[in-house]
Each structure stands twice: as C-alpha cells, then as structure tokens.
Design a protein around this motif. Structure first.
Motif, PDB file in Angstrom:
ATOM      1  N   UNK A  77      -0.383 -31.631   4.300  1.00 20.09           N
ATOM      2  CA  UNK A  77       0.650 -32.646   4.552  1.00 20.09           C
ATOM      3  C   UNK A  77       2.028 -32.044   4.548  1.00 20.09           C
ATOM      4  N   UNK A  78       2.909 -32.731   5.243  1.00 21.48           N
ATOM      5  CA  UNK A  78       4.308 -32.368   5.214  1.00 21.48           C
ATOM      6  C   UNK A  78       4.876 -32.881   3.882  1.00 21.48           C
ATOM      7  N   UNK A  79       5.606 -32.018   3.196  1.00 20.01           N
ATOM      8  CA  UNK A  79       6.163 -32.413   1.896  1.00 20.01           C
ATOM      9  C   UNK A  79       7.662 -32.135   1.859  1.00 20.01           C
ATOM     10  N   UNK A  80       8.359 -32.866   1.048  1.00 14.66           N
ATOM     11  CA  UNK A  80       9.819 -32.779   0.982  1.00 14.66           C
ATOM     12  C   UNK A  80      10.275 -32.216  -0.356  1.00 14.66           C
ATOM     13  N   UNK A  81      11.158 -31.224  -0.281  1.00 16.22           N
ATOM     14  CA  UNK A  81      11.837 -30.763  -1.488  1.00 16.22           C
ATOM     15  C   UNK A  81      13.181 -31.510  -1.496  1.00 16.22           C
TER      16      UNK A  81
END
Ligand code: SF4
Ligand code: SF4
Length: 293
Positions: free
Chosen positions: A231-235
């Motif tokens: 999955x695309x994840x956000x920092x």
C-alpha cells in the motif's frame, strides 16, 4: 518542525510504462506473427485463402495467456469460468493462482501495469485536459456502479452461463479485436464500439470514468485486492500539503488526505504510484503492511 524530505530517486512510472508498452507489443506481435499479414494479398483476403497461421510459443491475450504451454489466467476469467461451468477445473485453477495471489497481495495492479486500455486512457489524459480547457467537457459525475454491474454480470454468468464479463472486459476486447484485424482484416462492431465508447466517455466526461465507475473487471479486482499488503503510505511529518499528489491521482482519490488519516478509498487505488512519484518531499512511499486497512 517539518522533517527534511526529498523526492524519491527511483520513479515507478518508467518501469510501469515499459511493462504497459510490452503488453501492447505482445498483443500486436502475437497475431501479427502467427497470421503473417505480409503474405496477404487482396485476392487471397477476398477468397478467404489466407496463409496458414504460424506456430508461436506465445498465444492469447490478457484474459488468458500462454507461454510455451504455461498458461496464466486472469482472476476474473477464472471466476467467470467456474461460475458458468460450476466446476473447478484443476489446470484452470493452477493457471489462475499466480494472478490471484498477486492481486491479493498487491491490489488491482493489473489495471495500472498490464491493462492496455488503462495505458491508452492514461495517455489520453493530455487530450482530455485540452478538451476541458476548450470547454468541450461535460461535467457529469457518475457514481461508482462497478459493483452493481459486477453483481448483475455474476448472476447472468451463474444462471445462464452467459460470458458477459469477458464481453465487457476492455483489455480482453482490445486483444480480441487485434486478433480479428489480423485474421479477418476487420473489427467486430460490439468490441470496437465499446472501446470507442470508453474513449469518448473519457474525452467528454471525466478522465478514467470507465475505470473508476463502470468497469466490472476492475470492480472484481478491487474486491479481490481489498486486503492488499502492498500500500501507499504517508509520512505525515514530511507532507507540506502542496497538493501535487492529489493532482496526479487519476481517480481523484486525494492521497494528501492520508496525512490526516482521513478516509481513503483503498478499493479504487490501483497502486499506480503516480502520487508517490510526484511528491517533492518523499512523504508518500510503498510499504508492505500486514495489518492492512
Ligand atoms: S492514490 Fe496514488 S497510487 Fe493510488 S491510484 Fe491514486 S495516484 Fe495511484
Ligand atoms: S505531494 Fe502530497 S504527500 Fe507529498 S508533500 Fe505534497 S501534499 Fe504532501
């Protein structure tokens, strides 16, 4: 304080484009090689005496593809076959295992990496924005009907063995029409008509409207990949809220919202990586996430 961040050096788009182009080359190359139109002549076409097809180790299209006897079957083709025949044929199951596992783990990457129609629609977005600027774009919102269409299709397949999913699968139609061109020198009205309709929808309504709201195969792949691990994840600490990722997303999913842990439509995300590639701070990245969700 905002953490320093840089754009990812490795971009996903170039290898994705290479794979998409490779699929198109194969879809054209297989019927071209086997039917050898260079040996055709008008009199032969009229009399139906075309040269005998040549044997080639590659055959099929995105619905079902064979490489030297090793066959891969699209997960939706597998579902359609099982529901219509009410039998799980072991070789068919084996041929569908790799695509099924890939979809379960990576989500509906078939749409972003392999679908030739999705690829052409991505290229179409430049023309689409020209149409929008010229005021030729009708702003009509079509809600997500993919699951309703899919459910109706599955009922038809189950009760009437009617292969409606393959009839409405654009990548399969694309391959099939290419085969018709090289075997009959013609296209079918239904297949070419549907493909043309999809492009016109894209030009005059909304970019990727077929993929986001109407495609039953895409809907099935979304459901199969709902618990994907990749999955695309956000920092969130790196996000400057510039909004480039929201602009880049072909489905309007607004990945910037991942910074605020807002609801995100994972079912629609096809892991194309466009949002990640444009992020100037590297706030978006792919991760294997066993928790999902
Ligand atoms: S959120 Fe990102 S990875 Fe998902 S579809 Fe949109 S641009 Fe592609
Ligand atoms: S591209 Fe998106 S994730 Fe990256 S900094 Fe801008 S808003 Fe944040």
């Amino acid at each position: 304080m905002m953490a320093e961040g840089k754009r990812h050096r490795f971009r996903i788009k170039p290898p994705r484009r290479l794979v998409q182009l490779g699929v198109i080359v194969v879809l054209i190359g297989v019927p071209f090689y086997t039917q050898n139109p260079l040996e055709w002549s008008p009199s032969r076409i009229v009399l139906g005496h075309l040269p005998k097809p040549r044997v080639f180790p590659l055959s099929g299209d995105t619905w079902s593809f064979s490489i030297g006897g090793f066959t891969l079957t699209h997960p939706v083709a597998f579902i359609e076959e099982v529901l219509s025949s009410k039998v799980v044929y072991q070789p068919l199951l084996i041929s569908a295992l790799i695509p099924l596992v890939l979809t379960l783990v990576l989500g509906r990457v078939f749409c972003s990496w392999l679908c030739p129609v999705g690829f052409l629609l991505e290229l179409n977005q430049k023309v689409n924005s020209l149409f929008r600027r010229a005021g030729l774009h009708l702003r009509v919102r079509i809600k997500d009907l993919r699951y309703t269409i899919l459910a109706l299709a599955l009922v038809l397949v189950f009760f009437f063995a009617f292969p409606i999913l393959s009839i409405f699968d654009p990548p399969h139609l694309f391959g099939r029409e290419l085969m018709y061109i090289f075997t009959h020198g013609a296209v079918s009205l239904s297949g070419a008509g549907l493909l043309l309709g999809i492009f016109l929808l894209d030009l005059f309504f909304a970019p990727r409207v077929w993929c986001r709201s109407l495609c039953p195969s895409g809907g099935a792949l979304s459901l199969l990949g709902a618990r994907r691990l990749w999955r695309i994840r956000m920092d969130a600490g790196r996000c400057t809220h510039c909004g480039y990722c929201d602009e880049a997303c072909p489905y309007g999913l607004e990945p910037m919202g991942l910074a605020e842990a807002k609801g995100f439509d994972w079912l629609k995300c096809d892991n194309c990586g466009l949002c990640r590639d444009v992020c100037p701070t590297g706030a978006l990245s792919y991760r294997f996430d066993l928790k999902g969700g």
